[in-house]
Write a protein that holds these residues in place. Structure first.
Motif, PDB file in Angstrom:
ATOM      1  N   UNK B 101       0.822  -1.202   0.000  1.00  0.00           N
ATOM      2  CA  UNK B 101       0.000   0.000   0.000  1.00  0.00           C
ATOM      3  C   UNK B 101       0.859   1.257   0.000  1.00  0.00           C
ATOM      4  N   UNK B 102       0.204   2.387  -0.070  1.00  0.00           N
ATOM      5  CA  UNK B 102       0.906   3.663   0.014  1.00  0.00           C
ATOM      6  C   UNK B 102       1.276   4.182  -1.359  1.00  0.00           C
ATOM      7  N   UNK B 103       1.461   5.466  -1.433  1.00  0.00           N
ATOM      8  CA  UNK B 103       1.643   6.113  -2.725  1.00  0.00           C
ATOM      9  C   UNK B 103       2.865   5.606  -3.472  1.00  0.00           C
ATOM     10  N   UNK B 104       4.010   5.558  -2.776  1.00  0.00           N
ATOM     11  CA  UNK B 104       5.238   5.198  -3.471  1.00  0.00           C
ATOM     12  C   UNK B 104       5.726   3.812  -3.098  1.00  0.00           C
ATOM     13  N   UNK B 105       4.940   3.106  -2.289  1.00  0.00           N
ATOM     14  CA  UNK B 105       5.468   1.876  -1.717  1.00  0.00           C
ATOM     15  C   UNK B 105       5.757   0.838  -2.786  1.00  0.00           C
ATOM     16  N   UNK B 106       5.066   0.920  -3.911  1.00  0.00           N
ATOM     17  CA  UNK B 106       5.298  -0.112  -4.922  1.00  0.00           C
ATOM     18  C   UNK B 106       6.733  -0.117  -5.425  1.00  0.00           C
ATOM     19  N   UNK B 107       7.394   0.993  -5.267  1.00  0.00           N
ATOM     20  CA  UNK B 107       8.768   1.031  -5.766  1.00  0.00           C
ATOM     21  C   UNK B 107       9.812   0.656  -4.715  1.00  0.00           C
ATOM     22  N   UNK B 108       9.382   0.442  -3.475  1.00  0.00           N
ATOM     23  CA  UNK B 108      10.355   0.104  -2.429  1.00  0.00           C
ATOM     24  C   UNK B 108      10.702  -1.376  -2.501  1.00  0.00           C
ATOM     25  N   UNK B 109      11.969  -1.677  -2.348  1.00  0.00           N
ATOM     26  CA  UNK B 109      12.378  -3.091  -2.380  1.00  0.00           C
ATOM     27  C   UNK B 109      13.625  -3.283  -1.529  1.00  0.00           C
ATOM     28  N   UNK B 110      13.731  -4.505  -1.003  1.00  0.00           N
ATOM     29  CA  UNK B 110      14.934  -4.866  -0.253  1.00  0.00           C
ATOM     30  C   UNK B 110      16.032  -5.254  -1.235  1.00  0.00           C
ATOM     31  N   UNK B 111      17.200  -4.705  -1.029  1.00  0.00           N
ATOM     32  CA  UNK B 111      18.333  -4.995  -1.908  1.00  0.00           C
ATOM     33  C   UNK B 111      19.509  -5.465  -1.050  1.00  0.00           C
ATOM     34  N   UNK B 112      20.155  -6.564  -1.418  1.00  0.00           N
ATOM     35  CA  UNK B 112      21.330  -6.992  -0.656  1.00  0.00           C
ATOM     36  C   UNK B 112      22.418  -5.914  -0.734  1.00  0.00           C
ATOM     37  N   UNK B 113      22.922  -5.547   0.403  1.00  0.00           N
ATOM     38  CA  UNK B 113      23.932  -4.491   0.460  1.00  0.00           C
ATOM     39  C   UNK B 113      25.146  -4.862  -0.377  1.00  0.00           C
ATOM     40  N   UNK B 114      25.492  -6.144  -0.365  1.00  0.00           N
ATOM     41  CA  UNK B 114      26.700  -6.576  -1.067  1.00  0.00           C
ATOM     42  C   UNK B 114      26.552  -6.466  -2.575  1.00  0.00           C
ATOM     43  N   UNK B 115      25.309  -6.391  -3.069  1.00  0.00           N
ATOM     44  CA  UNK B 115      25.103  -6.331  -4.510  1.00  0.00           C
ATOM     45  C   UNK B 115      25.241  -4.923  -5.069  1.00  0.00           C
ATOM     46  N   UNK B 116      25.379  -3.931  -4.210  1.00  0.00           N
ATOM     47  CA  UNK B 116      25.423  -2.552  -4.679  1.00  0.00           C
ATOM     48  C   UNK B 116      26.821  -2.190  -5.164  1.00  0.00           C
ATOM     49  N   UNK B 117      26.876  -1.564  -6.307  1.00  0.00           N
ATOM     50  CA  UNK B 117      28.153  -1.092  -6.838  1.00  0.00           C
ATOM     51  C   UNK B 117      28.380   0.354  -6.445  1.00  0.00           C
ATOM     52  N   UNK B 118      29.541   0.878  -6.787  1.00  0.00           N
ATOM     53  CA  UNK B 118      29.902   2.231  -6.351  1.00  0.00           C
ATOM     54  C   UNK B 118      28.929   3.307  -6.810  1.00  0.00           C
ATOM     55  N   UNK B 119      28.486   3.278  -8.061  1.00  0.00           N
ATOM     56  CA  UNK B 119      27.672   4.384  -8.558  1.00  0.00           C
ATOM     57  C   UNK B 119      26.189   4.088  -8.612  1.00  0.00           C
ATOM     58  N   UNK B 120      25.737   3.120  -7.853  1.00  0.00           N
ATOM     59  CA  UNK B 120      24.357   2.666  -7.995  1.00  0.00           C
ATOM     60  C   UNK B 120      23.330   3.576  -7.340  1.00  0.00           C
ATOM     61  N   UNK B 121      23.767   4.434  -6.422  1.00  0.00           N
ATOM     62  CA  UNK B 121      22.798   5.239  -5.684  1.00  0.00           C
ATOM     63  C   UNK B 121      22.880   6.712  -6.068  1.00  0.00           C
ATOM     64  N   UNK B 122      21.717   7.358  -6.018  1.00  0.00           N
ATOM     65  CA  UNK B 122      21.636   8.778  -6.363  1.00  0.00           C
ATOM     66  C   UNK B 122      22.251   9.636  -5.250  1.00  0.00           C
ATOM     67  N   UNK B 123      22.449  10.908  -5.587  1.00  0.00           N
ATOM     68  CA  UNK B 123      22.966  11.885  -4.609  1.00  0.00           C
ATOM     69  C   UNK B 123      24.241  11.330  -3.933  1.00  0.00           C
ATOM     70  N   UNK B 124      24.355  11.620  -2.630  1.00  0.00           N
ATOM     71  CA  UNK B 124      25.469  11.085  -1.846  1.00  0.00           C
ATOM     72  C   UNK B 124      24.993   9.902  -1.009  1.00  0.00           C
ATOM     73  N   UNK B 125      24.012   9.190  -1.534  1.00  0.00           N
ATOM     74  CA  UNK B 125      23.405   8.142  -0.730  1.00  0.00           C
ATOM     75  C   UNK B 125      24.330   6.959  -0.479  1.00  0.00           C
TER      76      UNK B 125
END
Lengths: 229, 229
Positions: B101-125
DNA sequence: GGAATAGTGTCTATGAGACACTATAAC
DNA sequence: GTTATAGTGTCTCATAGACACTATTCC
């Protein structure tokens, strides 16, 4: 919305924990005691503003001190001027004479933390100070931060006084000595000694490269006098 | 100047550490992965905004989670829209299904931290996430926070998995068991057991009243394999 | 009985904490 | 030699870490 920095600058002086306070020269809270701080300028980040305010208001050079962000305070009603978010910083300094230069520096003074009453500080600065104290106390346990309260070279007794004064406890001199000289890269012997007016000269040390203190200096043991039987 | 909150929401799922990420629906960084968050409203403080955004963007109820302020990010160029200061929060959650439910909730997802690469996140996230991870890892040592990753009742094996996954180490099951049941008010036995599909049923515990963990669970020992001889 | 997971005991080494005397220097 | 402070050693107890087998349940 405005952004300010507020500084909790701590030192140990005459075996008491002191915080650097100023007397406010402007409204609101004119004439009242407060933490040093000021507005963040449009082209700087809060780290730069903290360094600048530290120099302007107290004459201290933050590059030679331990300076870290503490946390932010965002309550809409925390400043009567309107919405002002404050990023608080914690600075730890050796017992330095306060340079009298600088625009507002004449009003900066070291105040024993224990002498402060509940309503003595402007804004929510009592809360900020309490958070800074708790951060400092906690970090002495697990980091080598106690050396930030000491001059470049110091004796083990001086270092022990830092722990005793910041934590408000007394520590066994022999156990403390053994512990800090055994800790990984906490202290480096300089080979020199400090000759006091009276008494045996003490060996001088400087801070080693370690930032975490292992094994830690557990304050918790005093809070849990009997572990369980 | 604007104020936002950004949320580092962590959980342990399938023996991996996950962070809650959203896909941005608006510029800047439209379509890019980012931490959930949003603007703080004029009448609320950042704590309230963190709770609200958590509910709006992820459907999670922050009152039932561990939620604490992490630190603030103030670099003037950190957001292309102009000066946007972000107060980051760290939330720890058990492995909950994400409400859709919720306005933006459909886009929220759990992501394994280890799978994230250096430039995968916006801003300084990426930096905010790194700071959140370090905070979580550090607090497992000296606080009872590991239980925040667990459901209301949990087994000791589940608790051990939290430590193993968050720290990326493996721990001796016997020593761990002895340690946590001996720690002051860390765990309270419920007297019930969980019957798994296969294997011996495990006793269920709930979190005790302690917030500090004494004695601490020293991660440092693994980093200093040889203490000194 | 086989498979899967939970639960436990002992030994050794290290650190914590209690405790009192000697060493060095100035006068 | 008096005064003041620095520096050290030992003993006991608690905790950390290594290590392997038994217990319980489902099938």
């Amino acid at each position: 919305m405005s952004l300010t920095v507020d500084l909790v600058v701590l030192t140990v002086r005459d075996d008491r924990l002191h915080v650097l306070l100023i007397e406010r020269g402007k409204e609101p809270f004119r004439g009242k005691t407060a933490l040093p701080g000021g507005f963040v300028r449009s082209r700087e980040d809060s780290d730069a503003a903290a360094l600048r305010e530290l120099a302007e208001e107290t004459g201290l050079d933050g590059r030679t001190l331990h300076l870290e962000q503490l946390r932010s305070y965002t309550r809409p009603d925390r400043d009567p001027r309107g919405r002002v978010v404050s990023v608080a910083y914690l600075a730890l300094a050796p017992d330095l004479p306060l340079p009298v230069a600088g625009t507002d520096a004449r009003r900066a003074r070291w105040t024993p933390v224990a002498d402060l009453g509940p309503g003595d500080l402007a804004f929510d600065h009592a809360r900020i100070l309490a958070d800074g104290l708790e951060r400092a106390r906690a970090k002495l346990e697990y980091t080598t931060l106690a050396t930030a309260f000491c001059p470049p070279t110091f004796t083990i007794t001086e270092l022990r006084r830092v722990y005793e004064v910041v934590w408000g406890v007394s520590l066994d001199a022999r156990n403390f000595h053994r512990k800090v000289v055994n800790a990984d890269d906490f202290l480096v012997a300089t080979g020199t000694r400090r000759v006091p007016d009276v008494g045996r000269p003490a060996a001088l040390y400087r801070a080693g490269g370690a930032t975490v203190l292992y094994p830690p200096m557990l304050r918790a043991a005093a809070q849990h006098p009997v572990a369980r039987t």
